[in-house]
Write a protein that holds these residues in place. Sequence first.
Motif, PDB file in Angstrom:
ATOM      1  N   ARG A  45       0.876  -1.168   0.000  1.00  0.00           N
ATOM      2  CA  ARG A  45       0.000   0.000   0.000  1.00  0.00           C
ATOM      3  C   ARG A  45       0.911   1.214   0.000  1.00  0.00           C
ATOM      4  O   ARG A  45       1.727   1.393   0.907  1.00  0.00           O
ATOM      5  CB  ARG A  45      -0.879   0.018   1.247  1.00  0.00           C
ATOM      6  N   GLY A  80      -0.654  -6.912   9.058  1.00  0.00           N
ATOM      7  CA  GLY A  80      -1.214  -5.783   8.313  1.00  0.00           C
ATOM      8  C   GLY A  80      -0.133  -5.098   7.502  1.00  0.00           C
ATOM      9  O   GLY A  80       0.966  -5.632   7.309  1.00  0.00           O
ATOM     10  N   TRP A 136      -6.277   2.962  -3.503  1.00  0.00           N
ATOM     11  CA  TRP A 136      -6.529   2.561  -2.121  1.00  0.00           C
ATOM     12  C   TRP A 136      -7.868   3.127  -1.652  1.00  0.00           C
ATOM     13  O   TRP A 136      -8.197   4.283  -1.925  1.00  0.00           O
ATOM     14  CB  TRP A 136      -5.428   3.088  -1.204  1.00  0.00           C
ATOM     15  N   THR A 137      -8.622   2.275  -0.966  1.00  0.00           N
ATOM     16  CA  THR A 137      -9.809   2.724  -0.241  1.00  0.00           C
ATOM     17  C   THR A 137      -9.793   2.041   1.119  1.00  0.00           C
ATOM     18  O   THR A 137      -9.225   0.956   1.279  1.00  0.00           O
ATOM     19  CB  THR A 137     -11.134   2.363  -0.949  1.00  0.00           C
ATOM     20  N   LYS A 138     -10.405   2.685   2.092  1.00  0.00           N
ATOM     21  CA  LYS A 138     -10.477   2.107   3.437  1.00  0.00           C
ATOM     22  C   LYS A 138     -11.202   0.759   3.398  1.00  0.00           C
ATOM     23  O   LYS A 138     -10.764  -0.209   4.010  1.00  0.00           O
ATOM     24  CB  LYS A 138     -11.186   3.087   4.375  1.00  0.00           C
ATOM     25  N   ASP A 139     -12.312   0.700   2.652  1.00  0.00           N
ATOM     26  CA  ASP A 139     -13.068  -0.541   2.545  1.00  0.00           C
ATOM     27  C   ASP A 139     -12.260  -1.634   1.853  1.00  0.00           C
ATOM     28  O   ASP A 139     -12.256  -2.791   2.289  1.00  0.00           O
ATOM     29  CB  ASP A 139     -14.378  -0.313   1.789  1.00  0.00           C
ATOM     30  N   GLU A 141      -8.982  -1.973   1.731  1.00  0.00           N
ATOM     31  CA  GLU A 141      -7.951  -2.445   2.660  1.00  0.00           C
ATOM     32  C   GLU A 141      -8.562  -3.328   3.744  1.00  0.00           C
ATOM     33  O   GLU A 141      -8.024  -4.385   4.072  1.00  0.00           O
ATOM     34  CB  GLU A 141      -7.214  -1.281   3.304  1.00  0.00           C
ATOM     35  N   ARG A 142      -9.702  -2.921   4.294  1.00  0.00           N
ATOM     36  CA  ARG A 142     -10.346  -3.706   5.352  1.00  0.00           C
ATOM     37  C   ARG A 142     -10.689  -5.123   4.860  1.00  0.00           C
ATOM     38  O   ARG A 142     -10.387  -6.106   5.510  1.00  0.00           O
ATOM     39  CB  ARG A 142     -11.619  -2.995   5.833  1.00  0.00           C
ATOM     40  N   ARG A 143     -11.280  -5.219   3.663  1.00  0.00           N
ATOM     41  CA  ARG A 143     -11.649  -6.528   3.122  1.00  0.00           C
ATOM     42  C   ARG A 143     -10.430  -7.359   2.771  1.00  0.00           C
ATOM     43  O   ARG A 143     -10.401  -8.564   3.001  1.00  0.00           O
ATOM     44  CB  ARG A 143     -12.566  -6.354   1.911  1.00  0.00           C
ATOM     45  N   LEU A 145      -7.443  -7.200   4.255  1.00  0.00           N
ATOM     46  CA  LEU A 145      -6.859  -7.671   5.513  1.00  0.00           C
ATOM     47  C   LEU A 145      -7.688  -8.793   6.126  1.00  0.00           C
ATOM     48  O   LEU A 145      -7.129  -9.762   6.669  1.00  0.00           O
ATOM     49  CB  LEU A 145      -6.698  -6.517   6.501  1.00  0.00           C
ATOM     50  N   GLU A 146      -9.014  -8.696   6.035  1.00  0.00           N
ATOM     51  CA  GLU A 146      -9.891  -9.772   6.527  1.00  0.00           C
ATOM     52  C   GLU A 146      -9.609 -11.060   5.766  1.00  0.00           C
ATOM     53  O   GLU A 146      -9.496 -12.140   6.354  1.00  0.00           O
ATOM     54  CB  GLU A 146     -11.360  -9.358   6.361  1.00  0.00           C
ATOM     55  N   ARG A 149      -6.065 -12.385   6.834  1.00  0.00           N
ATOM     56  CA  ARG A 149      -5.967 -12.892   8.218  1.00  0.00           C
ATOM     57  C   ARG A 149      -6.853 -14.105   8.485  1.00  0.00           C
ATOM     58  O   ARG A 149      -6.473 -14.987   9.247  1.00  0.00           O
ATOM     59  CB  ARG A 149      -6.343 -11.789   9.200  1.00  0.00           C
TER      60      ARG A 149
END
Length: 157
Positions: A45, A80, A136-139, A141-143, A145-146, A149
């Motif tokens: 990122r 992360g 890059w978007t927050k959503d 990145e969140r998906r 990383l989910e 992990r």
Amino acid sequence: MKTLLIAALTLALSSPAFALSCMRPDAVQIYEAARDSDDNFVVVRGRIDLSEPAKAPEPETEIPAITQAVMSGYALTQHGFGALFHRKIEIRATCLGPWCGSAGGFDGEQIAMLRVDGNNVYTLVAGPCGGRAMEWTKDGERRLLECHRTGNCVVAE
């Protein structure tokens, strides 16, 4: 009969088989493609700075245009995006018939899957449908990383 034939021909020529139809790249999809590949990838990122003008590939060929750049940001670890990353990269713009990708247009922060070869050359593929990078978007990145992990990989709708 002539009208029916013209209508059928028009419909056939407007189908997806005759036009490049691209979906927006999704962080989870490009992550899964890199993860499941036989090649080695690093997920980063960060920002891409071209060190030369973007080179354009020749349409209708399989020869990529290679542009040198530098990517700075954070590489993905098991926890992360935490490992500092600052390296020279190659951007390989490729074509699919008359439609081509470009090394230009990587404005702002990106999530990129960089292929790493045996000589530690980091390569980003930029195809006509986006290749292996996306804004890059927050959503996103969140998906990603989910997925990374837990294995729960949800593509954006």
